[in-house]
Scaffold this active site. Structure first.
Site, PDB file in Angstrom:
ATOM      1  N   GLY A 281      54.043 -14.237 -24.755  1.00 37.01           N
ATOM      2  CA  GLY A 281      53.262 -14.910 -25.787  1.00 37.01           C
ATOM      3  C   GLY A 281      53.459 -16.395 -25.918  1.00 37.01           C
ATOM      4  N   GLY A 325      53.462 -14.136 -19.356  1.00 44.32           N
ATOM      5  CA  GLY A 325      52.382 -14.014 -18.373  1.00 44.32           C
ATOM      6  C   GLY A 325      51.704 -15.364 -18.261  1.00 44.32           C
ATOM      7  N   ARG A 363      37.161 -16.278 -22.289  1.00 39.01           N
ATOM      8  CA  ARG A 363      38.063 -16.637 -23.383  1.00 39.01           C
ATOM      9  C   ARG A 363      37.418 -17.547 -24.424  1.00 39.01           C
ATOM     10  NH1 ARG A 363      42.180 -18.992 -23.299  1.00 39.01           N
ATOM     11  NH2 ARG A 363      43.385 -17.680 -24.692  1.00 39.01           N
ATOM     12  N   TYR A 367      37.570 -15.859 -27.923  1.00 41.17           N
ATOM     13  CA  TYR A 367      38.612 -16.354 -28.838  1.00 41.17           C
ATOM     14  C   TYR A 367      38.340 -17.759 -29.345  1.00 41.17           C
ATOM     15  CZ  TYR A 367      41.130 -12.948 -25.894  1.00 41.17           C
ATOM     16  OH  TYR A 367      41.507 -11.853 -25.168  1.00 41.17           O
ATOM     17  N   CYS A 394      22.706 -14.955 -19.362  1.00 35.76           N
ATOM     18  CA  CYS A 394      21.598 -14.891 -20.311  1.00 35.76           C
ATOM     19  C   CYS A 394      22.121 -14.708 -21.718  1.00 35.76           C
ATOM     20  CB  CYS A 394      20.680 -13.756 -19.927  1.00 35.76           C
ATOM     21  SG  CYS A 394      19.956 -14.075 -18.334  1.00 35.76           S
ATOM     22  N   GLU A 395      22.786 -15.714 -22.199  1.00 36.94           N
ATOM     23  CA  GLU A 395      23.389 -15.616 -23.514  1.00 36.94           C
ATOM     24  C   GLU A 395      23.752 -17.017 -23.980  1.00 36.94           C
ATOM     25  OE1 GLU A 395      25.650 -12.057 -23.770  1.00 36.94           O
ATOM     26  OE2 GLU A 395      26.929 -12.954 -25.302  1.00 36.94           O
TER      27      GLU A 395
HETATM   28  N1  LLP Z   1      54.091  -8.382 -23.109  1.00 35.81           N
HETATM   29  C1  LLP Z   1      53.219  -7.596 -23.765  1.00 35.81           C
HETATM   30  C2  LLP Z   1      53.682  -6.314 -24.287  1.00 35.81           C
HETATM   31  C3  LLP Z   1      51.904  -8.004 -23.935  1.00 35.81           C
HETATM   32  O1  LLP Z   1      51.056  -7.234 -24.587  1.00 35.81           O
HETATM   33  C4  LLP Z   1      51.492  -9.253 -23.417  1.00 35.81           C
HETATM   34  C5  LLP Z   1      50.116  -9.701 -23.584  1.00 35.81           C
HETATM   35  C6  LLP Z   1      52.414 -10.033 -22.732  1.00 35.81           C
HETATM   36  C7  LLP Z   1      53.718  -9.568 -22.596  1.00 35.81           C
HETATM   37  C8  LLP Z   1      52.080 -11.355 -22.111  1.00 35.81           C
HETATM   38  O2  LLP Z   1      51.639 -12.286 -23.025  1.00 35.81           O
HETATM   39  P1  LLP Z   1      51.435 -13.814 -22.547  1.00 35.81           P
HETATM   40  O3  LLP Z   1      52.799 -14.376 -22.264  1.00 35.81           O
HETATM   41  O4  LLP Z   1      50.609 -13.800 -21.330  1.00 35.81           O
HETATM   42  O5  LLP Z   1      50.761 -14.462 -23.694  1.00 35.81           O
HETATM   43  N2  LLP Z   1      43.531 -11.822 -23.287  1.00 35.81           N
HETATM   44  C9  LLP Z   1      44.271 -12.651 -24.218  1.00 35.81           C
HETATM   45  C10 LLP Z   1      45.730 -12.378 -24.165  1.00 35.81           C
HETATM   46  C11 LLP Z   1      46.067 -10.923 -24.385  1.00 35.81           C
HETATM   47  C12 LLP Z   1      47.524 -10.699 -24.225  1.00 35.81           C
HETATM   48  C13 LLP Z   1      47.850  -9.256 -24.248  1.00 35.81           C
HETATM   49  N3  LLP Z   1      49.218  -8.977 -24.122  1.00 35.81           N
HETATM   50  C14 LLP Z   1      43.986 -14.126 -23.899  1.00 35.81           C
HETATM   51  O6  LLP Z   1      43.196 -14.385 -23.007  1.00 35.81           O
HETATM   52  O7  LLP Z   1      44.508 -15.011 -24.571  1.00 35.81           O
END
Ligand code: LLP
Length: 466
Positions: A281, A325, A363, A367, A394-395
């Protein structure tokens, strides 16, 4: 590089989250400059004004691989992965969150850099195993893993399954026992923290689908049940509070509450669980207004918080793991687009349409995410113009970059690039309007290679069985 404008939006109108400097509605002084905060490490502009990455001009990449394309800087990916690994040291584990972007090449890089991997579906597990990642270094996540997925993970011997519900505790225990195994598990709890991020990417408040609430003793009850089941070896507690977070105070509260639970477990059961996972996160810079922290600062802060809380609770400090991530892959890639049409709307802004859009980057639409953009096939001294970069779908919500400045002489055929698209762009890409999902081209030391190829119309038709 252009600086995104941030018209006062309702969410951030009065409070500016930590990590975000005052918003700018003015163009950057030099639109040709590339802010290293948002671009991959090896990105630079050459003497002719063309942007290069890994020593290769984007014009050549576009010619060879077409547009749109995600261009990923392998050296940068490895640097960031290594920085996380080094920051946490040998007494902690870094699990890269594969949902941000996963391919076999990425798995091999992670393996070589000593990171573990978090997967959250059978498909991600299959990719990891196909690339040769040792199952012991894989954590399996998800709020609704199917019995087939669980069985595959247990058979493969994944290092941990993160349990997300009471039903899953029983399900995994049963499957493991049937297979004659004892599965190492963590229990994911929600600690009741409101992360300062978009509602859909905040995950530790209680009213949502992930985890088991600490509130009302539910998490304690989950541990109680799991400890009684022969098929499970409970190794720790997991908490993930959300995504794109700059403020460490959420982690502080989370660590405090997780350690509180560890203490209750010790008092009730006489066992000290050896691990705690604080999830991922951590935020990255999408525009020059974002100020993310370095992995070593984050590691120091998290380790200090957990150590302090454990000392206060007279617990041995558990082994910490984290799951970044976005913070690893996000900044390492940009999306390369060709400008198709340039449409000035008097007194409003200029709409710049590119050859991709919400199918390669959802995104912004989903978001309200902010991005930067730059003209990359040439330098320009033309006056800045306020633009909205839109796709070809188309949006009308098909927006890639909501507000940014690009040179006023921008024309069809120019290449523009949107940085920081390494995370959650290819992995959330769609075939909307039967768009062909773009390739991921990795570059390193003057060489490029396709690590995920472009989809073709044959790919689309192969699924359409008539
Ligand atoms: N660990 C768990 C249990 C998670 O659910 C997630 C992300 C991560 C790690 C990694 O989070 P990161 O470090 O990448 O923020 N689609 C959204 C983000 C969804 C994240 C879901 N879980 C976006 O594009 O911002």
């Amino acid at each position: 590089m252009s600086r995104s404008a941030h018209p006062a939006g309702p969410r951030h109108a009065d409070v500016l989250p930590e990590g975000r400097s005052a918003a700018s509605t003015a163009p950057a002084d030099d639109l040709n400059a590339l802010d290293p905060k948002v671009w991959a490490h090896t990105v630079a502009r050459d003497a002719d004004g063309v942007v290069t990455v890994g020593g290769l001009p984007v014009t050549e990449l576009a010619e060879e691989y077409g547009t749109p394309a995600y261009v990923l800087d392998e050296a940068d990916f490895r640097d960031r992965a290594r920085a996380w690994r080094t920051a946490f040291g040998a007494d902690a584990d870094v699990f890269y969150a594969g949902k941000a972007f996963l391919s076999r090449a990425v798995v091999r890089w992670l393996d070589e850099e000593g990171l573990n991997l978090d997967v959250c579906s059978g498909g991600e597990l299959a990719t990891a195993l196909a690339a040769g990642m040792s199952a012991e270094r894989i954590a399996f996540h998800g709020n609704n893993k199917s019995p087939e997925e669980i069985e595959r993970a247990v058979r493969a011997g994944v290092g941990r399954i993160v349990l997300d519900s009471f039903q899953e505790i029983v399900r995994v225990a049963h499957i493991a026992q049937t297979l004659g195994k004892r599965q190492r598990v963590q229990i994911r709890i929600t600690v009741g923290v409101e992360a300062h991020t978009h509602e859909f990417i905040a995950t530790a408040h209680e009213d949502q689908k992930f985890g088991i609430p600490l509130a009302g003793g539910q998490a304690a009850e989950a541990v109680r049940r799991a400890l009684q089941l022969d098929g499970l070896e409970v190794i720790g507690i997991h908490s993930h509070i959300g995504s794109q977070i700059f403020d460490m105070s959420g982690f502080e509260v989370a660590a405090h509450r997780v350690v509180g639970l560890l203490k209750d477990i010790r008092d009730e059961h006489g066992v000290e669980l050896p691990e705690i996972d604080l999830g991922g996160g951590l935020g990255i810079a999408y525009t020059s207004d974002d100020d993310p922290r370095e992995p070593h600062e984050i590691a120091k802060a998290l380790t200090e918080i957990v150590t302090r809380e454990c000392e206060a609770a007279r617990l041995a400090t558990p082994r910490i793991s984290v799951e970044p991530g976005r913070a690893i892959v996000g900044p390492t890639a940009f999306t390369l687009y060709e400008v198709g049409t340039v449409k000035p709307l008097d007194g409003l802004r200029t709409y710049v349409s590119v050859d991709g859009g919400m199918s390669d980057n959802i995104r912004t639409a989903l978001y309200d995410a902010e991005y930067s953009v730059a003209l990359v096939s040439r330098a320009s001294d033309a006056e800045p113009m306020l633009v909205r970069v839109v796709g070809k779908h188309c949006e009308s919500g098909d927006i890639v970059v909501k507000d940014a400045f690009l040179p006023g002489d921008l024309a069809p055929g120019d290449l523009i690039a949107v940085p920081a698209t390494g995370a959650y762009c290819r992995s959330m890409a769609s075939n909307y309007n039967h768009a062909l999902r773009p390739p991921v081209v990795s570059v390193r030391d003057g060489e490029a290679r396709v690590i995920v190829r472009r989809e073709t119309e044959e790919d689309l038709l192969r699924l359409d069985v008539g």
